[in-house]
Design an enzyme around this catalytic site. Structure first.
Site, PDB file in Angstrom:
ATOM      1  N   ASP A 131     -22.010 -21.346 -23.440  1.00 51.69           N
ATOM      2  CA  ASP A 131     -22.867 -20.510 -23.650  1.00 51.69           C
ATOM      3  C   ASP A 131     -24.298 -21.122 -22.889  1.00 51.69           C
ATOM      4  O   ASP A 131     -24.140 -22.665 -22.873  1.00 51.69           O
ATOM      5  CB  ASP A 131     -23.845 -19.846 -24.750  1.00 51.69           C
ATOM      6  N   GLY A 182     -25.672 -16.483 -10.744  1.00 48.43           N
ATOM      7  CA  GLY A 182     -26.816 -16.724 -11.359  1.00 48.43           C
ATOM      8  C   GLY A 182     -28.053 -17.378 -10.918  1.00 48.43           C
ATOM      9  O   GLY A 182     -28.415 -16.425  -9.289  1.00 48.43           O
TER      10      GLY A 182
HETATM   11  P1  IMP Z   1     -23.995 -16.783 -19.931  1.00 53.57           P
HETATM   12  O1  IMP Z   1     -23.915 -18.267 -20.855  1.00 53.57           O
HETATM   13  O2  IMP Z   1     -22.746 -16.381 -19.478  1.00 53.57           O
HETATM   14  O3  IMP Z   1     -24.381 -16.238 -20.860  1.00 53.57           O
HETATM   15  O4  IMP Z   1     -24.916 -17.149 -18.956  1.00 53.57           O
HETATM   16  C1  IMP Z   1     -26.028 -16.574 -19.008  1.00 53.57           C
HETATM   17  C2  IMP Z   1     -26.122 -16.483 -17.898  1.00 53.57           C
HETATM   18  O5  IMP Z   1     -27.727 -18.151 -17.052  1.00 53.57           O
HETATM   19  C3  IMP Z   1     -25.479 -15.926 -16.663  1.00 53.57           C
HETATM   20  O6  IMP Z   1     -25.093 -14.876 -16.467  1.00 53.57           O
HETATM   21  C4  IMP Z   1     -26.274 -17.015 -15.778  1.00 53.57           C
HETATM   22  O7  IMP Z   1     -27.320 -15.531 -14.785  1.00 53.57           O
HETATM   23  C5  IMP Z   1     -27.171 -18.144 -15.170  1.00 53.57           C
HETATM   24  N1  IMP Z   1     -26.369 -19.012 -15.963  1.00 53.57           N
HETATM   25  C6  IMP Z   1     -25.330 -20.379 -16.534  1.00 53.57           C
HETATM   26  N2  IMP Z   1     -24.292 -20.781 -15.713  1.00 53.57           N
HETATM   27  C7  IMP Z   1     -25.255 -20.772 -14.653  1.00 53.57           C
HETATM   28  C8  IMP Z   1     -25.388 -21.957 -13.706  1.00 53.57           C
HETATM   29  O8  IMP Z   1     -24.120 -22.895 -13.336  1.00 53.57           O
HETATM   30  N3  IMP Z   1     -26.487 -21.553 -12.585  1.00 53.57           N
HETATM   31  C9  IMP Z   1     -26.844 -20.935 -12.057  1.00 53.57           C
HETATM   32  N4  IMP Z   1     -27.232 -19.394 -13.419  1.00 53.57           N
HETATM   33  C10 IMP Z   1     -25.972 -19.759 -14.040  1.00 53.57           C
END
Ligand code: IMP
Length: 195
Positions: free
Chosen positions: A69, A149
């Site tokens: 996460d 992201g």
């Molecule tokens: P999750 O870990 O899938 O909940 O990710 C959360 C959110 O953080 C993602 O949807 C992205 O918007 C952002 N995110 C996670 N990792 C990255 C990264 O390496 N670069 C840019 N955004 C990120």
């Protein structure tokens, strides 16, 4: 070769972690494992959400697995969007999330932020966690089209390019996910050495 399920539906994350692991471990995506579920992220911390994801897949399969996460923590916004990074403005709509972030930072001088990744590994039914942090700044406008992201508005410390202007290899020199993955791989490698 040790094979392990990666509890994510995010193809970018699978590609990034595979590029770090090279051939040391076989990563099986949820799709490849034939699992089609949207894993809940109900908690207020990255640690609890990561654990929930790996526990869910372990309960389903009984196999070794890991999840991660990640959150973007912006100092001037009291570490928001943090655990809500994926759904800050709109669920998984990166453009809307970036728009909201830039709006909330409008006129604020302190642009310091960090990406923080927590990996949760379930190995033989026991959980282990690994953290990776990448510090940097939020730009005032997006640049670049690689990655995903918030990549287009984040410049890691030590660079003058956003993550979205970098190749995956360049991003891996700085990346939070790479740092957490390196610790996780070291742990598995040490363990394999003891077998
Ligand atoms: P999750 O870990 O899938 O909940 O990710 C959360 C959110 O953080 C993602 O949807 C992205 O918007 C952002 N995110 C996670 N990792 C990255 C990264 O390496 N670069 C840019 N955004 C990120």
């Amino acid at each position: 070769m040790h094979s392990i399920i990666f509890a994510t539906n995010n193809k970018n994350k699978v590609d990034e972690i595979r590029s770090v692991l090279k051939n040391s471990f076989q990563i099986i995506s949820l799709k490849e494992a034939g699992i089609d579920i949207d894993i809940p992220e109900p908690y207020e911390t990255l640690e609890e959400n990561a654990r929930e994801k790996s526990n869910t897949i372990y309960a389903l399969t009984g196999k070794d697995c890991f999840s991660e996460d990640t959150g973007l923590e912006v100092i001037a916004l009291n570490n928001e969007p943090g655990v809500r990074s994926a759904r800050y403005a709109s669920d998984h709509d990166f453009n809307k999330n970036i728009e909201k972030l830039l709006l909330n930072l409008n006129g604020i001088d302190n642009r310091e932020a960090q990406f923080r990744t927590v990996i949760s590994l379930m190995l033989h039914g026991k959980e282990y966690q690994f953290e990776g942090i990448c510090k940097g700044i939020i730009t005032s406008a997006g640049a670049g089209s690689n990655g995903f992201g918030y990549d287009a508005v984040f410049i890691p410390r030590g660079s003058n390019k956003t993550f979205a202007e970098m190749t995956m290899e360049e991003k891996n020199k700085f990346s939070h996910r790479k740092k957490a993955t390196t610790k996780f791989v070291q742990f598995l490698t040490d363990l394999n050495g003891k077998d």
